[in-house]
Design an enzyme around this catalytic site. Structure first.
Site, PDB file in Angstrom:
ATOM      1  N   GLU A   1       3.829   0.758  -4.232  1.00 20.28           N
ATOM      2  CA  GLU A   1       3.637   2.028  -4.842  1.00 20.28           C
ATOM      3  C   GLU A   1       4.957   2.946  -4.587  1.00 20.28           C
ATOM      4  O   GLU A   1       4.815   3.932  -3.798  1.00 20.28           O
ATOM      5  CB  GLU A   1       2.186   2.485  -4.126  1.00 20.28           C
TER       6      GLU A   1
ATOM      7  N   GLY B   1       0.990  -1.330  -0.070  1.00 15.07           N
ATOM      8  CA  GLY B   1      -0.083   0.069  -0.086  1.00 15.07           C
ATOM      9  C   GLY B   1       0.907   1.329  -0.008  1.00 15.07           C
ATOM     10  O   GLY B   1       1.834   1.184   0.127  1.00 15.07           O
ATOM     11  N   TRP B   2       0.074   2.216  -0.215  1.00 17.46           N
ATOM     12  CA  TRP B   2       1.036   3.651  -0.238  1.00 17.46           C
ATOM     13  C   TRP B   2       1.861   3.965   0.829  1.00 17.46           C
ATOM     14  O   TRP B   2       3.079   4.104   0.812  1.00 17.46           O
ATOM     15  CB  TRP B   2      -0.023   4.785  -0.580  1.00 17.46           C
TER      16      TRP B   2
HETATM   17  C1  LIG Z   1      -2.885   1.986  -0.471  1.00 23.40           C
HETATM   18  C2  LIG Z   1      -3.445   2.884   0.111  1.00 23.40           C
HETATM   19  C3  LIG Z   1      -4.401   3.879   0.875  1.00 23.40           C
HETATM   20  O1  LIG Z   1      -3.701   3.958   2.184  1.00 23.40           O
HETATM   21  C4  LIG Z   1      -4.395   4.839   2.960  1.00 23.40           C
HETATM   22  C5  LIG Z   1      -3.730   6.286   2.941  1.00 23.40           C
HETATM   23  C6  LIG Z   1      -2.216   6.414   2.382  1.00 23.40           C
HETATM   24  C7  LIG Z   1      -4.608   7.433   2.318  1.00 23.40           C
HETATM   25  O2  LIG Z   1      -4.479   7.076   0.905  1.00 23.40           O
HETATM   26  C8  LIG Z   1      -5.561   6.908   0.109  1.00 23.40           C
HETATM   27  O3  LIG Z   1      -6.925   6.623   0.364  1.00 23.40           O
HETATM   28  N1  LIG Z   1      -5.413   6.885  -1.207  1.00 23.40           N
HETATM   29  C9  LIG Z   1      -6.434   6.397  -2.148  1.00 23.40           C
HETATM   30  C10 LIG Z   1      -5.654   5.941  -3.213  1.00 23.40           C
HETATM   31  N2  LIG Z   1      -5.441   4.483  -2.942  1.00 23.40           N
HETATM   32  C11 LIG Z   1      -4.023   4.289  -3.200  1.00 23.40           C
HETATM   33  N3  LIG Z   1      -3.086   4.881  -3.279  1.00 23.40           N
HETATM   34  N4  LIG Z   1      -3.866   2.852  -3.264  1.00 23.40           N
HETATM   35  C12 LIG Z   1      -4.762   1.785  -3.455  1.00 23.40           C
HETATM   36  O4  LIG Z   1      -5.786   2.084  -3.837  1.00 23.40           O
HETATM   37  N5  LIG Z   1      -4.300   0.503  -3.567  1.00 23.40           N
HETATM   38  C13 LIG Z   1      -5.136  -0.530  -3.742  1.00 23.40           C
HETATM   39  C14 LIG Z   1      -4.384   8.819   2.404  1.00 23.40           C
HETATM   40  C15 LIG Z   1      -5.105   9.683   1.814  1.00 23.40           C
HETATM   41  C16 LIG Z   1      -4.119   9.154   3.997  1.00 23.40           C
HETATM   42  O5  LIG Z   1      -5.078   9.357   4.564  1.00 23.40           O
HETATM   43  O6  LIG Z   1      -2.704   9.201   4.238  1.00 23.40           O
HETATM   44  C17 LIG Z   1      -2.599   9.695   5.536  1.00 23.40           C
HETATM   45  C18 LIG Z   1      -1.904  11.150   5.520  1.00 23.40           C
HETATM   46  C19 LIG Z   1      -2.577  12.145   4.540  1.00 23.40           C
HETATM   47  C20 LIG Z   1      -1.561   8.925   6.363  1.00 23.40           C
HETATM   48  C21 LIG Z   1      -0.412   8.221   5.286  1.00 23.40           C
HETATM   49  O7  LIG Z   1      -1.310   9.381   7.470  1.00 23.40           O
HETATM   50  C22 LIG Z   1      -2.617   7.483   6.680  1.00 23.40           C
HETATM   51  O8  LIG Z   1      -3.362   7.892   7.803  1.00 23.40           O
HETATM   52  C23 LIG Z   1      -4.513   7.168   8.201  1.00 23.40           C
HETATM   53  C24 LIG Z   1      -5.868   7.591   7.449  1.00 23.40           C
HETATM   54  C25 LIG Z   1      -4.552   6.924   9.820  1.00 23.40           C
HETATM   55  O9  LIG Z   1      -4.229   5.726   7.728  1.00 23.40           O
HETATM   56  C26 LIG Z   1      -3.037   5.256   7.263  1.00 23.40           C
HETATM   57  C27 LIG Z   1      -1.985   6.119   6.964  1.00 23.40           C
HETATM   58  C28 LIG Z   1      -0.930   6.492   8.180  1.00 23.40           C
HETATM   59  C29 LIG Z   1      -2.984   4.117   6.452  1.00 23.40           C
HETATM   60  C30 LIG Z   1      -1.710   2.893   6.754  1.00 23.40           C
HETATM   61  C31 LIG Z   1      -3.116   4.317   5.108  1.00 23.40           C
HETATM   62  C32 LIG Z   1      -4.474   4.539   4.255  1.00 23.40           C
HETATM   63  C33 LIG Z   1      -5.099   2.949   4.267  1.00 23.40           C
HETATM   64  O10 LIG Z   1      -5.355   5.131   5.103  1.00 23.40           O
END
Ligand SMILES: C#CCO[C@@H]1[C@@H](C)[C@H](OC(=O)NCCNC(=N)NC(=O)NC)[C@@H](C)C(=O)O[C@H](CC)[C@@](C)(O)[C@@H]2OC(C)(C)O[C@H]([C@@H]2C)[C@H](C)C[C@@]1(C)O
Length: 424
Positions: free
Chosen positions: A143, A95-96
């Protein structure tokens, strides 16, 4: 196993538990119990997000995730097969947040793919994990591989395919291997020259045809983040695929013909770019978002579309979380730049001043809030209808979406995908 074993279009939904949700399970936003029998029947695959790679280069629970709790959740997911015998449960690695270039664990995939021994051990550990928890396959969500990782990425996928084929023989099972692949030319250009070799070992490549636009862009304009087609007057992007080193080389004439630049960054563009590299249509899955992206201080012209904006960048979000009026969950999550489809439905119905528009060329809806200068790009059943029509007319393998927990109570978006692909 061969793609589309059920002969239907794939409908692949990600089931996501946040970083610390697994240890609080079932006190989470979207427990497995929210996946009703009716929903389970509309899905062909559920991808559990996410599993990590430990410091020994093996598939493993994310750091801090409780073994017992995780096993319980995996059991609940595999139990959904009682409602749909064809349902395949995959787990998604990475994941990202886990694998992006700036992530503290960015080297985990790179190292795991870097030598024959590392690749063998990584694949072995993932297949052992798969068997231990009763999954039907592995989805790799790196990613993204960098250009210098591209050859190792192909070798890694080949190793996974070899070991999955062996596992299928010894246990008379049908396991699958998929990846989440780039939907935009910038990341796609990192491995585009090897795309046919990347896809060869896979059952499906799930295109992440979303996030085309968002707050990360310093100065560009508000635009759709997952539109199907380009609009003639939309802001265009430089086509990074022009820089790809092809082997055998392509003439400059051919390159400029195949990769017009600037171009409209859209889902259709991503599919056509994959078809140029001879990716089989029955392995190509179009990704769609069950979330929207919100822009602040959008210009007032054109109902907020293609206007400059001023949304704070940075992960995690450090600004005022209340500016997306009507999105209470955004305040809870401290993230006003992302709204789930469920949030958007409430915002639209709640009298906060949002107006829905639909772009006739892009086939995409958007919300404009003139009072607060807000622009929200998302997908709804109208845009999903165009996307499922497209999947059928282009004879693609099906649809993937991020993610199950973002739909509304009535499963409006999942129903629109299921009905669009399964009904005339
Ligand atoms: C692959 C992916 C999407 O990852 C999401 C994170 C990375 C989320 O990204 C997305 O929702 N992306 C939507 C597009 N999807 C993808 N890039 N990948 C995908 O669909 N793969 C199948 C972003 C918008 C987010 O909330 O990131 C925050 C900072 C803004 C982040 C990185 O702190 C984060 O914050 C929370 C919301 C607490 O969640 C975590 C993560 C620490 C988790 C680990 C990441 C997640 C699931 O929220």
């Amino acid at each position: 196993g061969s793609p589309n074993t059920s002969g239907k279009y794939a409908v692949i939904g990600y089931y996501m538990l946040g970083p610390d949700e697994i240890n609080k399970y079932p006190a989470v936003d979207f427990p497995v119990s929210n996946i009703s029998p009716e929903k389970a029947k509309m899905l062909t695959h559920i991808n559990y997000a996410f599993i990590g790679i430990n410091d020994k280069g093996q598939c493993d629970l994310l750091k801090g995730a409780n073994e017992q709790k995780s096993a319980e959740v995996f059991q609940l997911l595999t139990n959904l097969k009682q409602y749909n015998a064809n349902l395949k449960l995959m787990f998604s690695v990475g994941g990202w947040a886990f694998s992006n270039d700036a992530s503290p664990t960015a080297n985990r995939f790179r190292d795991a793919a870097s030598t024959p021994a590392a690749r063998t051990e990584f694949a072995r550990s993932c297949i052992a994990f798969m068997k231990k928890h009763g999954f039907d396959g592995v989805d790799l969500d790196w990613e993204y591989p960098r250009k210098q990782d591209a050859n190792n990425f192909v070798a890694l996928l080949k190793e996974f395919r070899t070991q999955i084929n062996q596992a299928e023989k010894t246990s008379q099972s049908d396991y699958q291997l998929t990846i989440a692949g780039a939907g935009g030319a910038f990341f796609m250009s990192r491995y585009y020259h090897l795309l046919d070799k990347v896809v060869e070992p896979l059952d499906y490549i799930n295109l992440m045809t979303y996030d085309f636009n968002g707050p990360w862009q310093g100065v560009t304009k508000t635009n759709f983040h997952a539109h199907l087609y380009g609009a003639k007057d939309e802001p265009k992007f430089y086509n990074a695929l022009r820089e790809v080193q092809f082997n055998p080389p392509k003439s400059w004439e051919e390159i400029t013909k195949l990769f017009p630049s600037p171009f409209a960054l859209t889902a259709d563009a991503a599919v056509k770019q994959h078809l140029i590299m001879k990716v089989p249509r029955n392995k190509l899955v179009m990704g769609v978002p069950f979330y929207g992206r919100a822009f602040r201080k959008a210009g007032t012209d054109n109902y907020g579309l293609y206007q400059t904006f001023n949304t704070q960048k940075g992960d995690p979000y450090r600004g005022d979380p209340t500016w997306l009026v009507g999105c209470d969950k955004c305040v809870e999550r401290n993230e006003p730049r992302i709204a789930t489809y469920a949030d958007i439905k409430k915002m639209l119905a709640g009298g906060f001043g949002y107006k829905r528009h639909f772009h006739s060329e892009a086939k995409a809806p958007w919300l404009h809030n003139a009072k607060h200068n807000l622009f929200v790009t998302y997908d709804d059943k109208e845009s999903m209808k165009y996307k499922t029509d497209y999947i059928k007319q282009e004879k693609l393998a099906g649809v993937m979406f991020w993610h199950l927990g973002q739909d509304d109570q009535e499963s409006t978006l999942l129903k629109s995908l299921h009905n669009g692909l399964n009904k005339k």
